[in-house]
Structure formats: structure tokens, C-alpha cells
Design a protein around this motif. Structure first.
Motif, PDB file in Angstrom:
ATOM      1  N   VAL A 123     -19.362 -23.128  22.804  1.00  0.00           N
ATOM      2  CA  VAL A 123     -19.326 -21.868  23.539  1.00  0.00           C
ATOM      3  C   VAL A 123     -17.922 -21.769  24.119  1.00  0.00           C
ATOM      4  O   VAL A 123     -17.481 -22.651  24.864  1.00  0.00           O
ATOM      5  N   VAL A 124     -17.215 -20.699  23.747  1.00  0.00           N
ATOM      6  CA  VAL A 124     -15.804 -20.542  24.108  1.00  0.00           C
ATOM      7  C   VAL A 124     -15.613 -19.180  24.772  1.00  0.00           C
ATOM      8  O   VAL A 124     -16.138 -18.161  24.303  1.00  0.00           O
ATOM      9  N   ASN A 125     -14.873 -19.154  25.869  1.00  0.00           N
ATOM     10  CA  ASN A 125     -14.510 -17.884  26.492  1.00  0.00           C
ATOM     11  C   ASN A 125     -13.416 -17.234  25.660  1.00  0.00           C
ATOM     12  O   ASN A 125     -12.319 -17.786  25.512  1.00  0.00           O
ATOM     13  N   PHE A 126     -13.732 -16.061  25.108  1.00  0.00           N
ATOM     14  CA  PHE A 126     -12.852 -15.392  24.161  1.00  0.00           C
ATOM     15  C   PHE A 126     -12.282 -14.113  24.755  1.00  0.00           C
ATOM     16  O   PHE A 126     -13.017 -13.339  25.379  1.00  0.00           O
ATOM     17  N   PRO A 127     -10.998 -13.863  24.555  1.00  0.00           N
ATOM     18  CA  PRO A 127     -10.432 -12.579  24.984  1.00  0.00           C
ATOM     19  C   PRO A 127     -11.126 -11.430  24.251  1.00  0.00           C
ATOM     20  O   PRO A 127     -11.316 -11.481  23.037  1.00  0.00           O
ATOM     21  N   GLN A 128     -11.547 -10.398  24.992  1.00  0.00           N
ATOM     22  CA  GLN A 128     -12.225  -9.261  24.382  1.00  0.00           C
ATOM     23  C   GLN A 128     -11.208  -8.171  24.055  1.00  0.00           C
ATOM     24  O   GLN A 128     -11.133  -7.137  24.717  1.00  0.00           O
ATOM     25  N   ARG A 129     -10.433  -8.453  23.015  1.00  0.00           N
ATOM     26  CA  ARG A 129      -9.403  -7.506  22.584  1.00  0.00           C
ATOM     27  C   ARG A 129      -9.126  -7.717  21.103  1.00  0.00           C
ATOM     28  O   ARG A 129      -9.401  -8.791  20.553  1.00  0.00           O
TER      29      ARG A 129
END
Length: 262
Positions: A182-188
């Protein structure tokens, strides 16, 4: 026990015709009926043959019984190797196994999956998970088996084709080639391309990618599955992941999250 033990009669009859001594006999252990019958006959006709009982790691009820000296109920059990997944072995089968079986060993369920796939691809044998236990256990005795005559009891063809995807998945995870995070991903736009270029090795692939929760922030948690081209890629991958997201979660270390998300 007596009925299943007739398999040992046939095994030793074949061995006698070929004038081969049987040094080791491997068999799966579930409730204990098969191993009891095999071991009782084996010790009657070939006392020097080592009888090895094999259980799945997640359902080793005979091993638990041996440890305490009587049948004991497992508090939890992995049911994947369904033909050998028994919470409590029988009283009679325990007594026979304790008397005649030389050694018990366990095999991880993932290793069983790898063996199933190898039996099918290399020997055209369609076995169920319990049937592959005996072959899987050979790795546990590799040094002792050199130059020996070894018999593996492969029993049961109750393998549903619908389980093949799960079998492949468990095999890859066991071999360290399939990882989930589970990775925090930039939402762009372009974020995934950056991840591929900065984190993955050239021979790695993404097998799963989905946002676990949409949030109105610059980053969101993503469930990502990665198939490694080589298990040796894992160390470098996690170092680069640490830079990409210092708070990433390796689901191999969190079984509850793995079962919920994957």
C-alpha cells in the motif's frame, strides 16, 4: 487404515520385482489413515525403510499430537491443502503413526503450490494439494536422499481448475516474486509513469493498481501488486519505495491487510 495400506503392498511388490530396496517412503498426513496403513505394512516387511509423514504448515495436527502425546485440536487452521487439513487426528491413527512413522515434517502451502505447478508442467501429473505434499517435502531431506531409493505417495486428483489462479499466486508469493504494497500515490497525471521509472527494475511488472480510497488531498493510498523479474530485485525495490513513500506498507508483513485487500 488397512484399505489404504494396500498401496504399500503394491509399492513393495513393484520394488521386489525390480530388486530395489526402498530407503525412504514419503506420504501426506491428514487424519492419519493413509500414513498409518502405509507405515504399518512398511515396518512389517522393510523395517529399515524410513517412513516420513508430511503435513501442510498451516494444518499440522499430527505434529501437534506427537508434541503433547495425544490427539490435540489445532486452534486455527489453513484449509488450502484441503485433503490434509484436519484440526484433530484420530486416536487410532495417532497411535499407529506414533508407533510406525519415523519422522514428521511440514511444508508451507506456497511451496505445495510450486510443486503442483511443476508436477503438471514437467511430469503431466494433475494432483490435488494434498497429493503434492510428499514431493514438496523432498527439499527438506535433500542431503539425506542422495543415492537413495525414494518413493513419494501422490494421491488424489481432486484439483479444481478454478483454483489455478490462486495456486499460481501462492506459488509466486512463496518464491518471493509477487509482492503487494500500500503506497501513498500522488493524485495527478504522470504519477504512475514516475513510479515505474523511479522504483521498478526494468524486468519488473505491475500486476495490480487500484486506489483503496479516494481522498481530496494531493496523495491517496494505492494497492499495488508487483511481479519481480528476479527475486533479487526485492531489496532494491524496497529501498526505492522508501524514498517514494517513507510510510508504505508491505502486505507480506500484515496478513490481515493482505487478506482484506488482495
Amino acid at each position: 487404515m488397512a484399505g489404504q495400506g494396500t498401496a504399500a503392498v503394491e509399492i513393495f511388490a513393484d520394488a521386489q520385482q525390480q530388486k530395489l530396496p526402498i530407503n525412504y517412503l514419503f506420504s501426506a498426513v491428514g487424519g492419519g489413515g493413509l500414513i498409518s496403513g502405509l507405515a504399518a505394512y512398511t515396518k512389517a516387511v522393510s523395517p529399515l525403510t524410513q517412513v516420513i509423514g508430511v503435513e501442510p504448515t498451516g494444518a499440522a495436527s499430527m505434529k501437534a499430537a506427537f508434541k503433547v502425546g495425544h490427539p490435540s485440536t489445532l486452534p486455527t487452521m489453513d484449509k488450502f491443502v484441503d485433503g490434509a487439513a484436519v484440526k484433530t487426528v484420530g486416536e487410532l491413527t495417532y497411535l499407529n503413526a506414533h508407533r510406525y512413522v519415523d519422522h514428521l515434517t511440514t511444508v508451507p502451502e506456497g511451496h505445495v503450490c510450486t510443486t503442483l505447478l511443476e508436477l503438471y508442467s514437467k511430469a503431466a501429473i494433475v494432483a490435488e494439494p494434498a497429493g503434492a505434499l510428499s514431493v514438496s517435502a523432498l527439499d527438506n531431506f535433500r542431503t539425506e536422499l542422495v543415492g537413495k531409493t525414494v518413493v513419494c505417495m501422490i494421491s488424489g486428483g481432486n484439483n479444481d481448475i478454478g483454483r489455478m489462479q490462486e495456486i499460481k499466486e501462492r506459488s509466486l508469493i512463496y518464491e518471493g516474486k509477487q509482492l503487494y504494497f500500500v503506497v501513498n500515490f500522488p493524485q495527478r497525471p504522470g504519477a504512475l509513469k514516475e513510479f515505474v521509472n523511479q522504483v521498478l527494475s526494468p524486468d519488473d511488472d505491475i500486476t495490480k493498481f487500484e486506489y483503496t480510497k479516494k481522498v481530496n488531498r494531493g496523495k491517496g493510498p494505492v494497492l499495488i501488486g508487483i511481479r519481480l523479474g528476479n527475486r533479487k530485485n526485492a531489496a532494491g525495490l524496497q529501498q526505492r519505495l522508501q524514498k517514494f513513500d517513507p510510510h508504505y506498507i508491505n502486505l507480506k508483513e500484515n496478513q490481515t491487510l493482505y487478506e482484506m485487500l488482495v
